[in-house]
Design a protein around this motif. Structure first.
Motif, PDB file in Angstrom:
ATOM      1  N   PHE A 267       0.839  -1.194   0.000  1.00  0.00           N
ATOM      2  CA  PHE A 267       0.000   0.000   0.000  1.00  0.00           C
ATOM      3  C   PHE A 267       0.871   1.240   0.000  1.00  0.00           C
ATOM      4  O   PHE A 267       1.987   1.243   0.524  1.00  0.00           O
ATOM      5  N   LYS A 268       0.357   2.285  -0.575  1.00  0.00           N
ATOM      6  CA  LYS A 268       1.025   3.579  -0.602  1.00  0.00           C
ATOM      7  C   LYS A 268       0.348   4.481   0.429  1.00  0.00           C
ATOM      8  O   LYS A 268      -0.649   5.120   0.170  1.00  0.00           O
ATOM      9  N   GLY A 269       0.895   4.485   1.634  1.00  0.00           N
ATOM     10  CA  GLY A 269       0.376   5.342   2.686  1.00  0.00           C
ATOM     11  C   GLY A 269      -0.957   4.863   3.229  1.00  0.00           C
ATOM     12  O   GLY A 269      -1.358   3.702   3.069  1.00  0.00           O
ATOM     13  N   GLY A 270      -1.660   5.762   3.908  1.00  0.00           N
ATOM     14  CA  GLY A 270      -2.971   5.454   4.452  1.00  0.00           C
ATOM     15  C   GLY A 270      -2.919   4.793   5.815  1.00  0.00           C
ATOM     16  O   GLY A 270      -1.869   4.417   6.314  1.00  0.00           O
ATOM     17  N   ARG A 271      -4.099   4.647   6.411  1.00  0.00           N
ATOM     18  CA  ARG A 271      -4.235   4.013   7.714  1.00  0.00           C
ATOM     19  C   ARG A 271      -5.232   2.865   7.628  1.00  0.00           C
ATOM     20  O   ARG A 271      -6.036   2.794   6.718  1.00  0.00           O
ATOM     21  N   ASN A 272      -5.132   1.975   8.584  1.00  0.00           N
ATOM     22  CA  ASN A 272      -6.083   0.863   8.715  1.00  0.00           C
ATOM     23  C   ASN A 272      -6.096  -0.044   7.498  1.00  0.00           C
ATOM     24  O   ASN A 272      -7.121  -0.683   7.199  1.00  0.00           O
ATOM     25  N   ASN A 273      -4.994  -0.139   6.789  1.00  0.00           N
ATOM     26  CA  ASN A 273      -4.942  -1.017   5.617  1.00  0.00           C
ATOM     27  C   ASN A 273      -5.174  -2.464   6.002  1.00  0.00           C
ATOM     28  O   ASN A 273      -5.887  -3.200   5.310  1.00  0.00           O
TER      29      ASN A 273
END
Length: 314
Positions: A267-273
Motif C-alpha cells: 500500500f502507498k500510505g494510508g491508515r487501517n490497511n
C-alpha cells in the motif's frame, strides 16, 4: 548551524566516463551524513575530491568555509579518514601506529602522548598497545584503524565501510564509538552497504547514482518517496476466491500477489490497511496463519530508487 562542506556543480571525468555529473552537496556542522550509492555511483570519487586527493574538471569544494586544495594543510589537520582498507604499519605496535598517525598533525610530544592514550582508551585497545597488527583479530584491527584516524581529534571524519567483515560485537562497539564522536562535536560522513547501520546512525542520507544526487533527506523522508509504504503478509491456505479486484478497490492499494499459500499486498500510505484487508478475507472460510505488517526499510528505498540490476565496480 554552518556548512562544514559545500560542493557546487562538481564534474569529474575519466576520459569518456563521467564519474561526477554536476554534483552538489552540503554537509551541516554536527550531523552524521550517510552517503549511499551502487558500485560506481561516484561515492569514492566524491570523497577523494573533497580530500583533494583527486583533481576535478569543474565546480568548487569548500571545507570549513575555505576552498579545498591539495596544499590546504590548515584544513586537513582537522579532518580524519577511516577507509575500508585497513592502513596501518605491520612492523609497528598498536601504540606506535596511533602515535605515528597522530604525529602527522600533533607535533607537541606531551599533547600527542595524551591524545594517543585517549584514542586507545576510546577504542578499548589499551590492553593491546604492545601488540603488532598481525596479532590482532579483525575487529581489533578495525578499531586500531579508527584510532589512527581520530587520534588527532578531527572536526570532520570520513568513515568508509568501517565495519566490513567484523563480528556483531565489534560492529556494535564501532557504531557506538561513532555516535560518541558525534556527540563530542565531530561532523561525520559515513558510507556503508549495511542499510541498517545507515538507518541507525545517520541524521540525513544522500543517495547517489551515475555521479548525481538522486535523493536526499531523513530516513523517514526517503521512505515517503517510494511507491511501497506498507507491506502486509498473510499466511492463508487454499484461498478459494480471487479477491484481487476487491483489494484493488481499497484506498492506497498498490500491488497484490498470492503464491505458496502466502498473500502479499503493498500500500502507498494510508491508515487501517490491515483492517480493510481482514474485512475482505473474513469472507474466506479457511483458517488464517501468521499475519505481519511492515513499513519499508531503507533497503527498499535504495532498490526502488537505484534499481535492482547488478553493478560492476568502477
Amino acid at each position: 548551524m554552518s556548512n562544514v562542506i559545500e560542493i557546487n556543480n562538481l564534474v569529474k571525468r575519466y576520459k569518456e566516463l563521467v564519474a561526477l555529473d554536476h554534483f552538489n552537496l552540503t554537509v551541516d556542522e554536527g550531523e552524521i551524513l550517510g552517503l549511499l550509492g551502487p558500485n560506481g555511483s561516484g561515492k569514492t570519487t566524491t570523497i577523494n575530491c573533497i580530500l583533494a586527493l583527486l583533481t576535478y574538471d569543474k565546480g568548487s569544494i569548500k571545507v570549513f568555509g575555505k576552498e579545498m586544495k591539495a596544499t590546504s594543510y590548515d584544513i586537513k589537520k582537522d579532518i580524519g579518514v577511516v577507509m575500508q582498507d585497513v592502513a596501518v604499519f605491520d612492523d609497528l605496535t598498536v601504540y606506535e601506529n596511533v602515535d605515528y598517525f597522530c604525529g602527522l598533525y600533533i607535533k607537541d610530544k606531551k599533547i600527542r602522548k595524551q591524545y594517543v592514550e585517549e584514542a586507545l582508551n576510546f577504542v578499548e585497545l589499551t590492553d593491546f598497545y604492545k601488540f603488532k597488527p598481525k596479532k590482532l583479530s579483525g575487529g581489533l584491527l578495525r578499531r586500531l584503524n579508527i584510532a589512527c584516524g581520530i587520534a588527532h581529534k578531527p572536526k570532520l571524519i570520513f568513515f568508509d565501510e568501517p565495519t566490513v567483515a567484523v563480528d556483531p560485537q565489534s560492529r556494535n562497539k564501532i557504531l557506538d564509538g561513532i555516535k560518541e564522536l558525534n556527540r563530542k562535536g565531530a561532523t561525520i560522513i559515513y558510507t556503508s552497504h549495511y542499510m541498517e547501520e545507515i538507518e541507525q546512525l545517520c541524521s540525513r542520507i544522500v543517495i547517489m547514482d551515475k555521479g548525481k544526487s538522486i535523493a536526499m533527506g531523513t530516513k523517514d523522508e526517503l521512505k515517503a518517496m517510494i511507491h511501497k509504504t506498507e507491506k502486509i503478509t498473510i499466511e492463508v491456505a487454499d484461498l478459494a476466491s480471487d479477491f484481487s479486484s476487491e483489494f484493488a478497490k481499497l484506498p492506497n492499494f498498490s500491488s497484490y500477489s498470492y503464491n505458496d499459500n502466502v498473500l502479499n499486498l503493498t500500500f502507498k500510505g494510508g491508515r487501517n490497511n490491515l483492517a480493510h484487508v481482514m474485512n475482505i478475507l473474513s469472507k474466506h472460510p479457511g483458517n488464517l496463519g501468521r499475519i505481519s505488517s511492515e513499513t519499508p526499510t531503507l533497503n527498499d528505498v535504495f532498490l526502488e530508487i537505484t534499481g535492482t540490476e547488478l553493478r560492476d565496480n568502477v
